[in-house]
Design a protein around this motif. Sequence first.
Motif, PDB file in Angstrom:
ATOM      1  N   PRO A  11      37.889  73.136 -54.003  1.00 14.05           N
ATOM      2  CA  PRO A  11      37.842  72.669 -55.356  1.00 14.05           C
ATOM      3  C   PRO A  11      38.611  73.470 -56.090  1.00 14.05           C
ATOM      4  O   PRO A  11      38.983  74.785 -55.786  1.00 14.05           O
ATOM      5  N   LEU A  12      39.238  72.722 -57.245  1.00 15.21           N
ATOM      6  CA  LEU A  12      40.034  73.594 -58.260  1.00 15.21           C
ATOM      7  C   LEU A  12      38.998  74.362 -59.239  1.00 15.21           C
ATOM      8  O   LEU A  12      38.073  73.566 -59.501  1.00 15.21           O
ATOM      9  N   VAL A  13      39.184  75.510 -59.550  1.00 15.16           N
ATOM     10  CA  VAL A  13      38.310  76.096 -60.588  1.00 15.16           C
ATOM     11  C   VAL A  13      39.070  76.585 -61.828  1.00 15.16           C
ATOM     12  O   VAL A  13      40.522  76.543 -61.722  1.00 15.16           O
ATOM     13  N   LEU A  14      38.362  76.975 -62.780  1.00  9.84           N
ATOM     14  CA  LEU A  14      39.343  77.362 -64.064  1.00  9.84           C
ATOM     15  C   LEU A  14      40.251  78.458 -63.760  1.00  9.84           C
ATOM     16  O   LEU A  14      41.214  78.560 -64.466  1.00  9.84           O
ATOM     17  N   GLU A  15      40.072  79.382 -62.866  1.00 11.62           N
ATOM     18  CA  GLU A  15      40.840  80.620 -62.639  1.00 11.62           C
ATOM     19  C   GLU A  15      42.313  79.838 -62.160  1.00 11.62           C
ATOM     20  O   GLU A  15      43.080  80.286 -62.216  1.00 11.62           O
ATOM     21  N   ASP A  16      42.047  78.729 -61.242  1.00 13.30           N
ATOM     22  CA  ASP A  16      43.412  78.063 -60.837  1.00 13.30           C
ATOM     23  C   ASP A  16      44.166  77.553 -61.753  1.00 13.30           C
ATOM     24  O   ASP A  16      45.410  77.682 -61.813  1.00 13.30           O
ATOM     25  N   LEU A  17      43.648  77.046 -62.696  1.00 16.00           N
ATOM     26  CA  LEU A  17      44.150  76.216 -63.812  1.00 16.00           C
ATOM     27  C   LEU A  17      44.897  77.248 -64.761  1.00 16.00           C
ATOM     28  O   LEU A  17      46.214  77.217 -65.338  1.00 16.00           O
ATOM     29  N   ASP A  18      44.314  78.630 -64.954  1.00 16.24           N
ATOM     30  CA  ASP A  18      44.989  79.766 -65.774  1.00 16.24           C
ATOM     31  C   ASP A  18      46.046  80.150 -64.939  1.00 16.24           C
ATOM     32  O   ASP A  18      46.988  80.407 -65.689  1.00 16.24           O
ATOM     33  N   ALA A  19      45.878  80.274 -63.683  1.00 20.60           N
ATOM     34  CA  ALA A  19      47.075  80.871 -62.694  1.00 20.60           C
ATOM     35  C   ALA A  19      48.250  79.842 -62.960  1.00 20.60           C
ATOM     36  O   ALA A  19      49.434  80.279 -63.022  1.00 20.60           O
ATOM     37  N   LEU A  20      48.209  78.615 -62.970  1.00 24.12           N
ATOM     38  CA  LEU A  20      49.076  77.465 -63.142  1.00 24.12           C
ATOM     39  C   LEU A  20      49.711  77.650 -64.510  1.00 24.12           C
ATOM     40  O   LEU A  20      50.845  77.679 -64.665  1.00 24.12           O
ATOM     41  N   TRP A  30      58.440  74.885 -60.047  1.00 24.91           N
ATOM     42  CA  TRP A  30      57.322  75.149 -59.015  1.00 24.91           C
ATOM     43  C   TRP A  30      56.715  73.778 -58.552  1.00 24.91           C
ATOM     44  O   TRP A  30      56.745  72.654 -59.190  1.00 24.91           O
ATOM     45  N   GLU A  31      56.177  73.880 -57.331  1.00 26.57           N
ATOM     46  CA  GLU A  31      55.353  72.683 -56.720  1.00 26.57           C
ATOM     47  C   GLU A  31      54.310  73.153 -55.769  1.00 26.57           C
ATOM     48  O   GLU A  31      54.627  74.137 -55.308  1.00 26.57           O
ATOM     49  N   ILE A  32      53.350  72.411 -56.064  1.00 26.67           N
ATOM     50  CA  ILE A  32      52.084  72.748 -55.124  1.00 26.67           C
ATOM     51  C   ILE A  32      51.578  71.766 -54.364  1.00 26.67           C
ATOM     52  O   ILE A  32      51.365  70.550 -54.750  1.00 26.67           O
ATOM     53  N   LYS A  33      51.264  71.967 -53.192  1.00 32.68           N
ATOM     54  CA  LYS A  33      50.697  71.105 -52.058  1.00 32.68           C
ATOM     55  C   LYS A  33      49.474  71.677 -51.596  1.00 32.68           C
ATOM     56  O   LYS A  33      49.149  72.655 -51.655  1.00 32.68           O
ATOM     57  N   TYR A  34      48.759  70.553 -51.115  1.00 26.79           N
ATOM     58  CA  TYR A  34      47.340  71.036 -50.445  1.00 26.79           C
ATOM     59  C   TYR A  34      47.420  70.552 -49.015  1.00 26.79           C
ATOM     60  O   TYR A  34      47.992  69.223 -48.788  1.00 26.79           O
ATOM     61  N   TRP A  35      46.952  71.139 -47.909  1.00 28.47           N
ATOM     62  CA  TRP A  35      47.088  70.725 -46.547  1.00 28.47           C
ATOM     63  C   TRP A  35      45.742  71.281 -45.824  1.00 28.47           C
ATOM     64  O   TRP A  35      45.371  72.284 -46.015  1.00 28.47           O
ATOM     65  N   THR A  36      45.475  70.602 -44.881  1.00 30.07           N
ATOM     66  CA  THR A  36      44.411  70.953 -44.159  1.00 30.07           C
ATOM     67  C   THR A  36      44.559  70.331 -42.467  1.00 30.07           C
ATOM     68  O   THR A  36      45.421  69.163 -42.524  1.00 30.07           O
ATOM     69  N   GLU A  37      43.699  70.663 -41.608  1.00 29.94           N
ATOM     70  CA  GLU A  37      43.709  69.977 -40.309  1.00 29.94           C
ATOM     71  C   GLU A  37      42.381  69.364 -40.012  1.00 29.94           C
ATOM     72  O   GLU A  37      41.259  70.153 -40.517  1.00 29.94           O
ATOM     73  N   ILE A  38      42.212  68.213 -39.411  1.00 29.32           N
ATOM     74  CA  ILE A  38      40.782  67.788 -39.080  1.00 29.32           C
ATOM     75  C   ILE A  38      40.209  68.815 -38.422  1.00 29.32           C
ATOM     76  O   ILE A  38      40.718  69.443 -37.507  1.00 29.32           O
ATOM     77  N   VAL A  69      49.469  81.978 -56.524  1.00 30.70           N
ATOM     78  CA  VAL A  69      50.476  82.250 -57.447  1.00 30.70           C
ATOM     79  C   VAL A  69      50.219  83.933 -57.372  1.00 30.70           C
ATOM     80  O   VAL A  69      51.556  84.435 -57.817  1.00 30.70           O
ATOM     81  N   ASN A  70      49.220  84.699 -57.294  1.00 30.61           N
ATOM     82  CA  ASN A  70      49.114  86.257 -57.141  1.00 30.61           C
ATOM     83  C   ASN A  70      50.319  86.545 -56.079  1.00 30.61           C
ATOM     84  O   ASN A  70      50.958  87.482 -56.264  1.00 30.61           O
ATOM     85  N   LYS A  71      50.279  85.934 -54.889  1.00 25.88           N
ATOM     86  CA  LYS A  71      51.332  86.358 -54.104  1.00 25.88           C
ATOM     87  C   LYS A  71      52.640  86.147 -54.511  1.00 25.88           C
ATOM     88  O   LYS A  71      53.682  86.903 -54.215  1.00 25.88           O
ATOM     89  N   PHE A  72      52.969  85.032 -55.127  1.00 25.99           N
ATOM     90  CA  PHE A  72      54.193  84.960 -55.796  1.00 25.99           C
ATOM     91  C   PHE A  72      54.684  85.872 -56.709  1.00 25.99           C
ATOM     92  O   PHE A  72      55.817  86.454 -56.910  1.00 25.99           O
TER      93      PHE A  72
END
Length: 76
Positions: A11-20, A30-38, A69-72
Amino acid sequence: MPYLRPPYMNPLVLEDLDALNELGTLTWGWEIKYWTEIGLKHGSFVLFACDPVTKSWIRTDGISVLEAVNKFKKII
């Protein structure tokens, strides 16, 4: 019927929006994607952002947007 997020979606949390918002002050592209595997319990957010000094695209990832974002920020 309310939408139930899949169990593998972080889930996205408030800290994620602050980071954006902070990312928007650091670079113009910038571009952000989400991925996972079954079968995995969680996925990763993948961030592509432009280094404002070298004008090259950098790819980072993290379990949260904040982590990516912190890694960037450490790279630039």
